[in-house]
Design a protein around this motif. Structure first.
Motif, mmCIF file in Angstrom:
data_model
loop_
_atom_site.group_PDB
_atom_site.id
_atom_site.type_symbol
_atom_site.label_atom_id
_atom_site.label_comp_id
_atom_site.label_asym_id
_atom_site.label_seq_id
_atom_site.Cartn_x
_atom_site.Cartn_y
_atom_site.Cartn_z
ATOM 1 N N ASP A 1 88.926 62.006 -26.302
ATOM 2 C CA ASP A 1 89.139 62.358 -27.699
ATOM 3 C C ASP A 1 88.752 63.799 -27.964
ATOM 4 N N THR A 2 87.602 64.194 -27.406
ATOM 5 C CA THR A 2 87.143 65.567 -27.596
ATOM 6 C C THR A 2 88.148 66.553 -27.017
ATOM 7 N N ALA A 3 88.726 66.163 -25.882
ATOM 8 C CA ALA A 3 89.679 67.059 -25.224
ATOM 9 C C ALA A 3 90.935 67.254 -26.055
ATOM 10 N N ARG A 4 91.226 66.316 -26.944
ATOM 11 C CA ARG A 4 92.438 66.431 -27.737
ATOM 12 C C ARG A 4 92.321 67.463 -28.859
ATOM 13 N N ILE A 5 91.122 67.901 -29.155
ATOM 14 C CA ILE A 5 90.963 68.904 -30.192
ATOM 15 C C ILE A 5 91.670 70.193 -29.752
ATOM 16 N N GLN A 6 92.521 70.679 -30.589
ATOM 17 C CA GLN A 6 93.311 71.857 -30.249
ATOM 18 C C GLN A 6 92.533 73.133 -30.583
ATOM 19 N N TRP A 7 91.550 73.444 -29.707
ATOM 20 C CA TRP A 7 90.695 74.600 -29.970
ATOM 21 C C TRP A 7 91.498 75.897 -30.038
ATOM 22 N N LYS A 8 92.443 76.052 -29.141
ATOM 23 C CA LYS A 8 93.242 77.286 -29.112
ATOM 24 C C LYS A 8 94.028 77.448 -30.396
ATOM 25 N N ASP A 9 94.654 76.362 -30.843
ATOM 26 C CA ASP A 9 95.434 76.430 -32.073
ATOM 27 C C ASP A 9 94.547 76.747 -33.276
ATOM 28 N N MET A 10 93.349 76.148 -33.311
ATOM 29 C CA MET A 10 92.446 76.412 -34.430
ATOM 30 C C MET A 10 91.956 77.853 -34.415
ATOM 31 N N ARG A 11 91.647 78.369 -33.220
ATOM 32 C CA ARG A 11 91.200 79.766 -33.138
ATOM 33 C C ARG A 11 92.285 80.719 -33.606
ATOM 34 N N SER A 12 93.514 80.463 -33.180
ATOM 35 C CA SER A 12 94.600 81.368 -33.572
ATOM 36 C C SER A 12 94.943 81.220 -35.049
ATOM 37 N N HIS A 13 94.662 80.037 -35.621
ATOM 38 C CA HIS A 13 95.013 79.781 -37.018
ATOM 39 C C HIS A 13 94.011 80.402 -37.984
ATOM 40 N N ILE A 14 92.706 80.272 -37.681
ATOM 41 C CA ILE A 14 91.703 80.761 -38.631
ATOM 42 C C ILE A 14 90.767 81.819 -38.060
ATOM 43 N N GLY A 15 90.823 82.060 -36.739
ATOM 44 C CA GLY A 15 89.961 83.076 -36.143
ATOM 45 C C GLY A 15 88.702 82.466 -35.532
ATOM 46 N N CYS A 16 88.188 83.116 -34.510
ATOM 47 C CA CYS A 16 87.031 82.601 -33.772
ATOM 48 C C CYS A 16 85.787 82.494 -34.649
ATOM 49 N N TRP A 17 85.512 83.536 -35.460
ATOM 50 C CA TRP A 17 84.277 83.539 -36.232
ATOM 51 C C TRP A 17 84.272 82.435 -37.283
ATOM 52 N N LYS A 18 85.375 82.278 -37.989
ATOM 53 C CA LYS A 18 85.437 81.226 -39.009
ATOM 54 C C LYS A 18 85.323 79.843 -38.372
ATOM 55 N N LEU A 19 86.006 79.664 -37.243
ATOM 56 C CA LEU A 19 85.941 78.379 -36.555
ATOM 57 C C LEU A 19 84.519 78.090 -36.087
ATOM 58 N N LEU A 20 83.854 79.100 -35.544
ATOM 59 C CA LEU A 20 82.472 78.928 -35.098
ATOM 60 C C LEU A 20 81.563 78.561 -36.259
ATOM 61 N N HIS A 21 81.749 79.218 -37.383
ATOM 62 C CA HIS A 21 80.937 78.938 -38.573
ATOM 63 C C HIS A 21 81.144 77.510 -39.044
ATOM 64 N N ILE A 22 82.390 77.063 -39.114
ATOM 65 C CA ILE A 22 82.683 75.711 -39.580
ATOM 66 C C ILE A 22 82.113 74.665 -38.624
ATOM 67 N N MET A 23 82.351 74.868 -37.324
ATOM 68 C CA MET A 23 81.903 73.871 -36.358
ATOM 69 C C MET A 23 80.377 73.833 -36.267
ATOM 70 N N ALA A 24 79.740 74.984 -36.424
ATOM 71 C CA ALA A 24 78.272 75.001 -36.417
ATOM 72 C C ALA A 24 77.721 74.235 -37.608
ATOM 73 N N GLY A 25 78.341 74.424 -38.780
ATOM 74 C CA GLY A 25 77.901 73.701 -39.971
ATOM 75 C C GLY A 25 78.091 72.206 -39.824
ATOM 76 N N ILE A 26 79.237 71.796 -39.282
ATOM 77 C CA ILE A 26 79.509 70.372 -39.067
ATOM 78 C C ILE A 26 78.506 69.780 -38.084
ATOM 79 N N HIS A 27 78.209 70.525 -37.030
ATOM 80 C CA HIS A 27 77.251 70.046 -36.029
ATOM 81 C C HIS A 27 75.864 69.850 -36.635
ATOM 82 N N LEU A 28 75.453 70.765 -37.492
ATOM 83 C CA LEU A 28 74.133 70.662 -38.107
ATOM 84 C C LEU A 28 74.020 69.456 -39.035
ATOM 85 N N LEU A 29 75.147 69.006 -39.565
ATOM 86 C CA LEU A 29 75.142 67.858 -40.470
ATOM 87 C C LEU A 29 75.267 66.529 -39.734
#
Length: 223
Positions: free
Chosen positions: A93-121
């Motif tokens: 399931d984890t492998a199905r996450i389209q990391w490349k598509d998300m990075r190209s769609h919103i940018g590495c920094w925004k994606l990192l910020h969102i995923m870090a916030g989700i992880h902390l919660l």
């Protein structure tokens, strides 16, 4: 619980289907966006895109279930439950996450910020714990009983699922309105934790952990 109200209430609760993921992602982004937007330029559209990808990647994951609150075929609320399971997690399931598509769609920094916030919660439930990972009702549809019905469904699901024995959730300590709602539904504060990281990323430094015992009384004040 007002039985006559429930019989005429147009809101119904059902397990979510993949067709509702885009609407659920939009609703989650709308409901939680202010937390992620405090310290960055993350937009509601960015959040919705990421949430939708996460919903798609976790649709077959064990130990979790998401419900939809529907009114006239329109999604007006959603809630996710999570519990500890003995089954081996589906690593695919984890492998199905389209990391490349998300990075190209919103940018590495925004994606990192969102995923870090989700992880902390994130919270890992104990044995017997049915954790309400998130719950949100669209502001334009509040007051119709959707929140109450979602919480009641969580209680019924917990009672009907062995070996679950109690509900739990986290709520920001400064969100007194939400605290009062959960207290009316018989949740009780068990502990508080402080997090510098969530304060920096999400603007919330203290979180209250609340539980509701697993009794058969699903009646509650109107939410």
């Amino acid at each position: 619980m007002n039985t006559s109200l429930d019989q005429t209430n147009p809101v119904r609760i059902q397990p979510i289907t993949s067709e509702l993921y885009p609407a659920a992602a939009q609703l989650m982004a709308y409901g939680f966006g202010h937390k992620f937007q405090r310290s960055s330029s993350v937009s509601t559209a960015d959040l919705a895109f990421v949430f939708e990808q996460l919903l798609l990647s976790s649709q077959h994951q064990t130990g979790s279930l998401r419900f939809a609150a529907m009114e006239n075929d329109v999604l007006i609320g959603t809630m996710a439950l999570k519990w500890k399971t003995r089954e081996v997690a589906r690593k695919a399931d984890t492998a199905r996450i389209q990391w490349k598509d998300m990075r190209s769609h919103i940018g590495c920094w925004k994606l990192l910020h969102i995923m870090a916030g989700i992880h902390l919660l994130k919270h890992e439930p104990e044995t017997g714990e049915c954790y309400i990972e998130d719950i949100v009702v669209h502001p334009h549809h509040q007051g119709k009983g959707a929140g109450r019905l979602l919480l009641a469904r969580a209680q019924r699901y917990m009672l009907q699922t062995a070996p679950l024995s109690y509900l739990s959730l986290h709520v920001a300590s400064q969100n007194q309105k939400a605290m009062q709602v959960y207290e009316r539904y018989h949740f009780r504060k068990q502990s508080s934790t402080n997090s510098l990281l969530t304060a920096m990323l999400l603007g919330e430094h203290q979180w209250n952990y609340m539980t509701r015992k697993g009794d058969n009384n699903v009646e509650t004040a109107y939410v």
